[in-house]
Design an enzyme around this catalytic site. Structure first.
Site, PDB file in Angstrom:
ATOM      1  N   ASP A 170       0.859  -1.188   0.000  1.00 31.45           N
ATOM      2  CA  ASP A 170       0.000   0.000   0.000  1.00 31.45           C
ATOM      3  C   ASP A 170       0.891   1.231   0.000  1.00 31.45           C
ATOM      4  OD1 ASP A 170      -2.209   1.591   0.017  1.00 31.45           O
ATOM      5  OD2 ASP A 170      -2.763   1.236   2.103  1.00 31.45           O
ATOM      6  N   ARG A 196       0.114   9.030   0.858  1.00 31.49           N
ATOM      7  CA  ARG A 196      -0.617   9.192   2.133  1.00 31.49           C
ATOM      8  C   ARG A 196       0.008   8.355   3.245  1.00 31.49           C
ATOM      9  NH1 ARG A 196      -3.441   6.350  -1.495  1.00 31.49           N
ATOM     10  NH2 ARG A 196      -3.553   4.124  -1.080  1.00 31.49           N
ATOM     11  N   ASN A 197       0.764   7.314   2.876  1.00 34.04           N
ATOM     12  CA  ASN A 197       1.398   6.458   3.885  1.00 34.04           C
ATOM     13  C   ASN A 197       2.874   6.788   4.122  1.00 34.04           C
ATOM     14  OD1 ASN A 197      -0.900   5.023   4.467  1.00 34.04           O
ATOM     15  ND2 ASN A 197      -0.579   3.548   2.823  1.00 34.04           N
ATOM     16  N   ASP A 208       2.508   2.587   8.140  1.00 28.88           N
ATOM     17  CA  ASP A 208       1.387   1.740   7.799  1.00 28.88           C
ATOM     18  C   ASP A 208       1.806   0.473   7.102  1.00 28.88           C
ATOM     19  OD1 ASP A 208      -1.151   1.237   8.113  1.00 28.88           O
ATOM     20  OD2 ASP A 208      -1.885   3.056   7.194  1.00 28.88           O
TER      21      ASP A 208
END
Length: 445
Positions: free
Chosen positions: A311, A315-316, A329
């Site tokens: 992922d 955003r991570n 994350d």
């Protein structure tokens, strides 16, 4: 005794109290966590930083043991006292020989979906039905709990409406207590040292809070659902094995209201918001290349441990106080390629073969890294602008690739497109990508 040969960055647990430090030494209590900074002044000593007080000084190696990484162990349970669906009589048989405060929790056979707390007191077994209402659990309609972990924690400290305090969990055959294991290995933190501040993020699994742990600024992810908390135990196990300057470090966990995962606070938020709010006048191309390299080095470390992120997206990626990008994350990070629920996949970042056949690999992480590079050099724009998720799926499969962001250096765009080769084997490794980015950074400095 053989000399321990620990390197800087190793986390250690104090084996005993050391409360009267001599000049240059630091004081600590048994169970405190210290991070080694380097070799000490004298033989057998280290220079270390106390994880909670931040104090630095000399420590004797013989007073320390290394903080163990946790192995991913399916037998490790946050709820070893939960026996699943068994009848009342089976529970009574399991609670023999009876002793006061011996207990287990089972799922009710007669009332599916409800639970029963079975506890021994003066040679008898009491069965308390746990009713599920308005997303809360209760025995007496006075005390309400988010989950079973919470309920057991409460009745271990307060008798409330039940016959006796819960003193001794009857473990289900084959399960081990995660709490005991976390405590022994030095990853269980002390709830009383934690102060929670404001919410800084909301995930689908729970909220993330800013806070302070023993004077250090931290981020706390709170997972209330016990099933999800159990799944996150794996993420936590993965994180205890990883130490790298470009991965958000885990400080430890607290078992209270489910599971609290405590990490270092990255004060500058996620990379997308960081770039969007500052824009191209405030952030130079050199800084963008540094971010790209930070993420690449973190991913190279995961690659060397044969771990996948799955992922990887702006955003991570979080930015620290001193402007270093770190990967967070590891929620989907797994060893090897396991099946994932397709509806949750971030389509715009996921490689075509992973969307199609769920084939996840380091090469599919490399694809996502290419999209992340595009996000960085477009100062945080949403990839595939103006296209729907389904359009992206279709067009990418037919060979469509994004154009370079405005003013993106040609060499950087060619790195992006190399990550988007249809054939996974043709994509570069993170090791190769790092070499290319380092070259690029030299050209710009």
């Amino acid at each position: 005794m053989a000399m321990k040969n620990w390197t800087a960055g190793t986390q250690c647990v104090a084996k005993k109290d050391h409360c009267k430090p001599k000049d240059g030494e630091i004081s600590y209590h048994k169970g405190d966590i210290l991070t080694l900074v380097g070799p000490g002044m004298r033989k057998g000593e280290y220079t270390a930083r106390h994880n909670t007080t931040g104090e630095e000084g000399q420590v004797s190696g013989s007073n320390l043991r290394e903080r163990e990484a946790l192995r991913i162990d399916p037998k490790l349970s946050l709820m070893p006292w939960f026996h699943g669906k068994i009848a009342g009589q089976q529970a009574v048989d399991k609670l023999k020989p009876t002793e006061d405060g011996l207990f287990l929790v089972r799922e009710s056979v007669r009332h599916p979906g409800d639970f029963v707390l079975c506890v021994c007191f003066s040679q008898k077994v009491f069965h308390y039905r746990v009713i599920y209402q308005d997303n809360k659990l209760t025995i007496d309609n006075m005390q309400f709990f988010d989950n079973l972990i919470d309920m057991i924690e409460f009745y271990s400290r307060n008798r409330g409406a039940i016959a006796t305090l819960l003193l001794k969990p009857k473990k289900k055959e084959g399960l081990k207590s995660a709490e005991t294991k976390l405590l022994k290995s030095g990853w269980l933190l002390d709830l009383s040292k934690l102060t929670l501040g404001e919410i800084i993020g909301e995930g689908e699994f729970g909220a993330v809070f800013a806070g302070e742990y023993a004077g250090q600024r931290v981020a706390v992810k709170i997972i209330k659902c016990d099933v999800t908390a159990q799944a996150f135990l794996e993420e936590t196990s993965v994180m205890t094995n990883l130490h790298h300057k470009n991965l958000v470090p885990l400080l430890g966990v607290i078992l209270h209201n489910g599971l609290h995962i405590v990490t270092e606070l990255m004060t500058k938020g996620n990379l997308v918001n960081f770039l969007r709010s500052r824009g191209r006048f405030a952030v130079s191309v050199i800084q963008l290349l540094r971010f790209a390299l930070d993420v690449c080095e973190g991913m190279e470390h995961l690659e060397s441990k044969k771990l996948l992120h799955r992922d990887l997206a702006g955003r991570n990626i979080l930015v620290s106080e001193d402007g270093v990008a770190k990967i967070s994350d590891f929620g989907l990070a797994r060893v090897g390629s396991m099946a994932v629920d397709n509806s949750k996949l971030p389509v715009k970042w996921t490689a075509p073969e992973a969307l199609k056949n769920k084939k996840f690999s380091t090469q599919s992480d490399v694809w996502s890294y290419g999209v992340l590079l595009w996000e960085i050099f477009s100062y945080g724009r949403q990839p595939y602008p103006k296209m729907t998720v389904n359009e992206v799926k279709e067009c990418v499969e037919k060979g469509y690739r994004m154009d370079p962001p405005d003013e993106c250096p040609a060499d950087v765009y060619s790195i992006m497109t190399s990550c988007w080769q249809t054939e996974p084997k043709k994509r570069p490794s993170f090791h190769k990508l790092r070499e290319r980015l380092e070259k690029e950074l030299k050209l710009h400095t």
